[in-house]
Design an enzyme around this catalytic site. Structure first.
Site, PDB file in Angstrom:
ATOM      1  N   ASP A   9     -25.640  23.984 -52.998  1.00  0.00           N
ATOM      2  CA  ASP A   9     -27.013  23.881 -52.484  1.00  0.00           C
ATOM      3  C   ASP A   9     -27.532  25.180 -51.874  1.00  0.00           C
ATOM      4  OD1 ASP A   9     -25.397  23.606 -50.315  1.00  0.00           O
ATOM      5  OD2 ASP A   9     -26.141  21.634 -49.708  1.00  0.00           O
TER       6      ASP A   9
ATOM      7  N   THR B 199     -19.875  22.818 -57.727  1.00  0.00           N
ATOM      8  CA  THR B 199     -19.104  22.886 -56.479  1.00  0.00           C
ATOM      9  C   THR B 199     -18.025  21.812 -56.499  1.00  0.00           C
ATOM     10  OG1 THR B 199     -19.122  22.516 -54.083  1.00  0.00           O
ATOM     11  CG2 THR B 199     -20.917  21.507 -55.316  1.00  0.00           C
TER      12      THR B 199
ATOM     13  N   ASP C  40     -20.852  17.597 -52.719  1.00  0.00           N
ATOM     14  CA  ASP C  40     -21.731  17.341 -51.569  1.00  0.00           C
ATOM     15  C   ASP C  40     -23.195  17.671 -51.863  1.00  0.00           C
ATOM     16  OD1 ASP C  40     -21.329  20.057 -51.800  1.00  0.00           O
ATOM     17  OD2 ASP C  40     -21.158  20.424 -49.659  1.00  0.00           O
TER      18      ASP C  40
ATOM     19  N   GLY D 122     -19.206  29.417 -53.972  1.00  0.00           N
ATOM     20  CA  GLY D 122     -17.792  29.170 -54.303  1.00  0.00           C
ATOM     21  C   GLY D 122     -17.641  28.850 -55.777  1.00  0.00           C
TER      22      GLY D 122
ATOM     23  N   ARG E 296     -21.161  35.946 -52.607  1.00  0.00           N
ATOM     24  CA  ARG E 296     -22.142  35.466 -51.630  1.00  0.00           C
ATOM     25  C   ARG E 296     -22.990  36.672 -51.241  1.00  0.00           C
ATOM     26  NH1 ARG E 296     -17.650  31.883 -50.246  1.00  0.00           N
ATOM     27  NH2 ARG E 296     -18.301  29.785 -50.792  1.00  0.00           N
TER      28      ARG E 296
HETATM   29  P1  ADP Z   1     -23.095  27.368 -52.388  1.00  0.00           P
HETATM   30  O1  ADP Z   1     -24.093  27.742 -53.406  1.00  0.00           O
HETATM   31  O2  ADP Z   1     -21.752  27.069 -52.967  1.00  0.00           O
HETATM   32  O3  ADP Z   1     -23.625  26.310 -51.423  1.00  0.00           O
HETATM   33  P2  ADP Z   1     -23.548  29.386 -50.346  1.00  0.00           P
HETATM   34  O4  ADP Z   1     -24.138  28.446 -49.344  1.00  0.00           O
HETATM   35  O5  ADP Z   1     -22.584  30.415 -49.861  1.00  0.00           O
HETATM   36  O6  ADP Z   1     -22.780  28.664 -51.511  1.00  0.00           O
HETATM   37  O7  ADP Z   1     -24.775  30.101 -51.074  1.00  0.00           O
HETATM   38  C1  ADP Z   1     -24.548  30.975 -52.149  1.00  0.00           C
HETATM   39  C2  ADP Z   1     -25.584  32.060 -52.128  1.00  0.00           C
HETATM   40  O8  ADP Z   1     -26.887  31.493 -52.304  1.00  0.00           O
HETATM   41  C3  ADP Z   1     -25.705  32.848 -50.827  1.00  0.00           C
HETATM   42  O9  ADP Z   1     -24.716  33.837 -50.696  1.00  0.00           O
HETATM   43  C4  ADP Z   1     -27.083  33.448 -50.989  1.00  0.00           C
HETATM   44  O10 ADP Z   1     -27.044  34.534 -51.880  1.00  0.00           O
HETATM   45  C5  ADP Z   1     -27.843  32.311 -51.672  1.00  0.00           C
HETATM   46  N1  ADP Z   1     -28.580  31.550 -50.652  1.00  0.00           N
HETATM   47  C6  ADP Z   1     -28.062  30.691 -49.742  1.00  0.00           C
HETATM   48  N2  ADP Z   1     -29.022  30.216 -48.931  1.00  0.00           N
HETATM   49  C7  ADP Z   1     -30.183  30.797 -49.328  1.00  0.00           C
HETATM   50  C8  ADP Z   1     -31.543  30.737 -48.876  1.00  0.00           C
HETATM   51  N3  ADP Z   1     -31.900  29.993 -47.858  1.00  0.00           N
HETATM   52  N4  ADP Z   1     -32.456  31.483 -49.546  1.00  0.00           N
HETATM   53  C9  ADP Z   1     -32.094  32.244 -50.603  1.00  0.00           C
HETATM   54  N5  ADP Z   1     -30.834  32.360 -51.049  1.00  0.00           N
HETATM   55  C10 ADP Z   1     -29.892  31.654 -50.439  1.00  0.00           C
HETATM   56  O1  F6P Z   2     -17.639  24.780 -51.254  1.00  0.00           O
HETATM   57  C1  F6P Z   2     -16.396  24.835 -51.847  1.00  0.00           C
HETATM   58  C2  F6P Z   2     -15.346  25.258 -50.846  1.00  0.00           C
HETATM   59  O2  F6P Z   2     -14.115  25.338 -51.512  1.00  0.00           O
HETATM   60  C3  F6P Z   2     -15.237  24.381 -49.600  1.00  0.00           C
HETATM   61  O3  F6P Z   2     -14.533  23.186 -49.832  1.00  0.00           O
HETATM   62  C4  F6P Z   2     -14.565  25.331 -48.666  1.00  0.00           C
HETATM   63  O4  F6P Z   2     -14.818  24.974 -47.340  1.00  0.00           O
HETATM   64  C5  F6P Z   2     -15.197  26.635 -49.000  1.00  0.00           C
HETATM   65  O5  F6P Z   2     -15.643  26.548 -50.342  1.00  0.00           O
HETATM   66  C6  F6P Z   2     -14.282  27.811 -48.843  1.00  0.00           C
HETATM   67  O6  F6P Z   2     -14.933  28.937 -49.304  1.00  0.00           O
HETATM   68  P1  F6P Z   2     -14.316  30.425 -49.347  1.00  0.00           P
HETATM   69  O7  F6P Z   2     -12.859  30.328 -49.148  1.00  0.00           O
HETATM   70  O8  F6P Z   2     -14.695  30.945 -50.680  1.00  0.00           O
HETATM   71  O9  F6P Z   2     -15.005  31.140 -48.243  1.00  0.00           O
END
Ligand code: ADP
Ligand code: F6P
Length: 336
Positions: free
Chosen positions: A110, A132, A136, A18, A79
């Site tokens: 994370d 973010t 969190d 995000g 993503r």
């Molecule tokens: P954020 O980084 O905001 O927590 P996401 O959880 O959607 O957002 O993760 C962002 C991107 O990080 C994912 O679309 C993927 O490309 C990568 N990612 C997430 N989890 C893993 C993982 N376990 N191993 C490798 N890449 C990951």
């Molecule tokens: O992690 C940031 C955040 O805005 C969360 O608060 C929310 O749940 C999520 O991303 C929404 O993500 P998207 O609309 O990009 O799928």
């Protein structure tokens, strides 16, 4: 530090997950610190997805001008679920090597840190920055974007308060935070809300939650409160149906507003720009010093860095005292 003193010659920067206000300030500070250290800089568009598609470009100085005040991310974000696969991670590291990249900076949450960890395991020196709005991330008291998101939400909540007070209504305002209630908690205390509903303090019992909201509204209404403000976190959801149930049970007109993605955009606050700038400079200096698999954070008044594995295993929870005080301040003069 000159190039000869640096452990990396060419770094790449990507934003992932995000978006968050302040990501551009981070990109700018990463690039400018690298240039100041004699290190080349490349940009990767659209996170890990763009990396796999080789959307990699030589970053020019101009890319970092006029972006510090802009929300979103000029590197775009995405993503990319396939990045979780080891063979895809191997391919990504090969692509980075092919482009002469020996250092990587990942700005995201994370989930993105796990991708950064994978790149580090593949031999690319990698440092992650917490970007973010949700706050969190266990290892840090600050994440890039949180301050702007809270202030954006607060501005909207203050406006809703005006109309809610004029109509003597109850308003439920849903703020972002799927798994974390920090935005709700901060907005709740800063707006003087009577109730703050957050995932960290929700046991999944919806009838119980509703009953306590209804009792709370009835109690303060009975003691003379003419309008009511409830801040609900996205992770709890159901704001519209809650509003109906409260209205039916109390006879007080109730409206729900879901603030949504407005909270993710907008010009970053000074705090987001400044923290993003310092954290990014540190990330680059860590790479220059030969570090890898690190996350930069802010704790106890200092910028620090952790091993990604350790960072991912760290959890934080909403402080119980802060939670109780927030609720008490919003209700106490009507319930004493
Ligand atoms: P954020 O980084 O905001 O927590 P996401 O959880 O959607 O957002 O993760 C962002 C991107 O990080 C994912 O679309 C993927 O490309 C990568 N990612 C997430 N989890 C893993 C993982 N376990 N191993 C490798 N890449 C990951
Ligand atoms: O992690 C940031 C955040 O805005 C969360 O608060 C929310 O749940 C999520 O991303 C929404 O993500 P998207 O609309 O990009 O799928």
């Amino acid at each position: 530090m000159s190039n000869s003193a640096s452990a990396v010659n060419t770094i790449a920067i990507l934003t992932s997950g995000g978006d968050a206000p302040g990501m551009n300030a981070a990109v700018r500070a990463c690039a400018r610190t690298a240039w100041a250290r004699g290190v080349n800089v490349k940009g990767i568009m659209r996170g890990y997805s763009g990396l796999l598609k080789e959307e990699i470009f030589e970053m020019e100085k101009k890319f970092t001008t006029n972006i510090i005040s802009r929300g979103g991310t000029t590197l775009y974000t995405a993503r990319c679920l396939e990045f979780k696969k080891p063979e895809v991670q191997e391919e990504a590291a090969e692509i980075l090597r092919k482009h002469g990249i020996d250092g990587l900076i990942v700005i995201g949450g994370d989930g993105s840190f796990r991708g950064a960890q994978a790149m580090s395991r593949q031999g690319i020196n990698t440092v992650a920055l917490p970007g973010t709005i949700d706050l969190d991330i266990g290892c840090t008291e600050y994440t890039i974007g949180f301050d702007t998101a809270v202030n954006t939400a607060l501005d909207a909540i203050d406006k809703i308060r005006d109309t809610s007070a004029s109509h003597e209504r109850c308003s439920i305002i849903e703020v972002m935070g799927r798994d974390a209630g920090y935005i709700a908690l901060w907005c709740g205390i800063a707006s003087g809300a009577e109730e703050i509903i957050i995932p960290e303090r929700y046991d999944g019992n919806r009838p119980k939650l509703l009953l306590s909201l209804i009792e709370g509204v009835m109690e303060t209404h009975g003691k003379g409160k003419r309008h009511h403000l409830i801040i609900n976190a996205e992770g709890i959801g159901h704001s519209h149906s809650m509003a109906k149930d409260i209205e039916n049970a109390t006879g007080i007109e109730t409206r729900a507003t879901i603030l949504g993605h407005v909270q993710r955009g907008g010009s970053p606050t000074a705090r987001d720009r400044v923290y993003a700038s310092y954290m990014s400079a540190l990330a680059v200096d860590l790479l220059c010093a030969g570090a890898t698999n690190r996350v930069v954070g802010y704790r106890n008044g200092q910028y620090i860095d952790y091993d990604i594995e350790e960072a991912l295993s760290m959890h934080k929870d909403v402080d119980e005292y802060e939670y109780q005080i927030s609720r008490m301040l919003g209700r106490s003069i009507y319930t004493l």
